[in-house]
Structures are given as C-alpha cells and as structure tokens.
Design an enzyme around this catalytic site. Sequence first.
Site, PDB file in Angstrom:
ATOM      1  CE  LYS A  77     -27.616  77.063 -52.381  1.00 48.29           C
ATOM      2  NZ  LYS A  77     -27.598  77.152 -53.885  1.00 48.29           N
ATOM      3  CB  SER A 128     -25.175  81.301 -59.243  1.00 47.38           C
ATOM      4  OG  SER A 128     -26.328  80.617 -60.021  1.00 47.38           O
TER       5      SER A 128
HETATM    6  C1  LIG Z   1     -28.872  77.649 -54.703  1.00 50.13           C
HETATM    7  C2  LIG Z   1     -28.341  78.227 -55.998  1.00 50.13           C
HETATM    8  C3  LIG Z   1     -29.033  79.490 -56.361  1.00 50.13           C
HETATM    9  C4  LIG Z   1     -30.170  80.068 -55.604  1.00 50.13           C
HETATM   10  O1  LIG Z   1     -29.570  80.635 -54.388  1.00 50.13           O
HETATM   11  P1  LIG Z   1     -30.719  80.898 -53.330  1.00 50.13           P
HETATM   12  O2  LIG Z   1     -29.838  81.271 -52.015  1.00 50.13           O
HETATM   13  O3  LIG Z   1     -31.501  79.635 -52.968  1.00 50.13           O
HETATM   14  O4  LIG Z   1     -31.690  81.906 -54.026  1.00 50.13           O
HETATM   15  C5  LIG Z   1     -28.669  79.975 -57.552  1.00 50.13           C
HETATM   16  N1  LIG Z   1     -27.843  79.093 -58.474  1.00 50.13           N
HETATM   17  C6  LIG Z   1     -27.084  78.120 -57.921  1.00 50.13           C
HETATM   18  C7  LIG Z   1     -26.192  77.514 -58.985  1.00 50.13           C
HETATM   19  C8  LIG Z   1     -27.418  77.413 -56.729  1.00 50.13           C
HETATM   20  O5  LIG Z   1     -26.791  76.425 -56.181  1.00 50.13           O
END
Ligand SMILES: *Cc1c(COP(=O)(O)O)cnc(C)c1O
Length: 325
Positions: A53, A305
């Site tokens: 993010k 992520s």
């Molecule tokens: C926000 C987030 C997502 C999903 O991202 P989007 O853009 O909302 O689809 C996936 N993994 C983590 C760790 C996140 O913080």
Amino acid sequence: MDQITLVDVYAARDRLHGRVRRTPLQASDALSEVAGVPVYLKLEHQQITGSFKLRGATNAVMRLTGEQRARGVVGVSTGNHGRGLAFAARAAGIRAIVCMSELVPKNKVEAIAALGAEVRIAGNSQDDAEVEVQRLVAEEGMTLLSPFDHPHVIAGQGTLGLEMIEDLPGLDTVVVPLSGGGLLGGVALTLKTINPGIRTVGVSMERGPAMVESLRAGKPVFVEEVRTLADSLGGGIGLDNRYTFGLIRDFVDETLLVSEAQIAAAIQHAYRHERQIIEGGAAVGMAALLAGLVKDPGTTLVLLSGGNIDMHLHQRLINGEEVAL
Ligand SMILES: *Cc1c(COP(=O)(O)O)cnc(C)c1O
C-alpha cells in the site's frame, strides 16, 4: 485523469524510485513441488510499512497540489493503507488523519499512530469510518485518498507489475490477493498491456468477497463485512466505484475464493517452508495454489502482499490451534 494507462505506471515508478523498496522475487521449491510447475514468490510483505500500500499512497501524495498538501490528507483504512499513507505523508511533510473501524486489529492501529498520523476510530464497519472521512473533507478541506479507487493509487500499485515482468521473463500466471482491486487492477493493467498472454488471477476469501460478488452481479454491490483471517481484504468496493471494478472486469482472467482453513494452512506453509511471516490477506494466493484451485498455471508468480499480522495470532496459527475469529 479518467483513463489509467501504462504511461502512468512508468511515471509512478520514477516517482517511487528511492522511496519504496524493490522487493525480492524468490523461487519456492516447496510450492513448485506441490503445484508441479515453477512457482516464484514476490516478497512484497517485506515492503517498508509491511505492505504494497505504500506504493500507491506515495504516488498519490506526491501528486498533490501545494494547496492540498497544506490542508493534509485523510484516509479510511483496514490498517495497511493507513500505514502506507501515514508513512508517505510524513515523508512528504504533510498532515494525515486515518479513520478506521473497531474491527481493525490493535497492532495495526498502534502502528499507524507510531508513524505520526492521527487515528480516529469510528463505528464498526468501514462504511461508518467513511462518514467521518466525508466530514473532514467537507469541513476541513482535507484530501481523501481512497485505499484502492484512485488513479494515482492504482498506478502506484501497478509498479509491482513492472517488477514482476522484469524479474521473471517467461511468466505465465500471476496470482494476486483481491479486495477493492487497486492492487490487482494496477498489476493486471500493467501486465496485460505489456503482454496480453500473461494470465491474471485474483483471490479473495469466501467470507465477504465484495469484488467477486460485484463481478457476478455485473455492477458494484453491497457485501456485508464479516470477520476473516484475511482482515486486510475486508470491506466493500464502493457502490460509486469509478476505476477498479472496470479494471478488474477488463484485465483479470479469473477470480477464486479460499476458505478460512485454506488461509490458515497458507500462513503455516509460508512460515514452515518459505520462512516468511505473512498476514491472512497476503496468504490467499498461496492458499489457492496449495489447494489446487489454479488449473494448469505454468510458470507462476504468487504475490505476498503484506506481513502485518498480530504475532500472537500468527503463533497460534503456526501451532495449528483453532482460532476463533
Ligand atoms: C489492501 C490489501 C490487499 C488488497 O488490495 P486491494 O487493492 O484492496 O485489492 C491485499 N493484501 C494486503 C496485505 C492488503 O493490505
């Protein structure tokens, strides 16, 4: 600024240079064995602030006008966007207020405050927090930065796609967590523009998959937010969604859903076999692969992520304990 293109993603990469980490790609022998294809992990949970993010938030903050900078930014967040936004705002020397719901784990709330942002807890859903955000925008002139439905945020997340394609030539399939779709929207736009042959797969949790239900309905729909191990994937896509619904519909080949047990198994696998600590929302791609849900993937990249999981919860999960949500 309505249409987001690959040019925006390249411009975002220039802006992010030196401000975010280029995260490593690591071959996974264990997953390659299970899946019967070469599997690579993109270790984006090792990003500064613990999630991707930061990319979108940094790009968006750097594109603010002087007047917008003076009034500051506000975000509504399940945690990781708030963290990224707080870091990006502090790096740019501007004020940030982050509004969030009571469902957000305490470790995430504390992390945001520690990064110098003001935290406001409002109600027990993302939508309640949204109301406070609208007030700050209307009454104090602050700029709202959506965690996903914003072109500069999407372009920032898209820089991950550039790194994927550069670090893994011959990539056949990417498996990416999916919530609001800023991450996968940016990544899929980037990959498909450069090479339409790359297969893009989004994975959500069975418990409250807002984008997947919206795709089924053919338009953004309301989905009730429920507790899940994948807490960072919670929340709706917005009934007034402007960007991500269309991007996911147009650039994503398929979506999959995983159960809480499959998410727990993936967190465990990541720790035991990959030596990686990942949060539930980051584990869904690996969960889908481990469960055999991704058919004939070829050379596969799984995006991890985020790593911002409560460590007590993590410990219990890797010990195989039953976890009440
Ligand atoms: C926000 C987030 C997502 C999903 O991202 P989007 O853009 O909302 O689809 C996936 N993994 C983590 C760790 C996140 O913080």
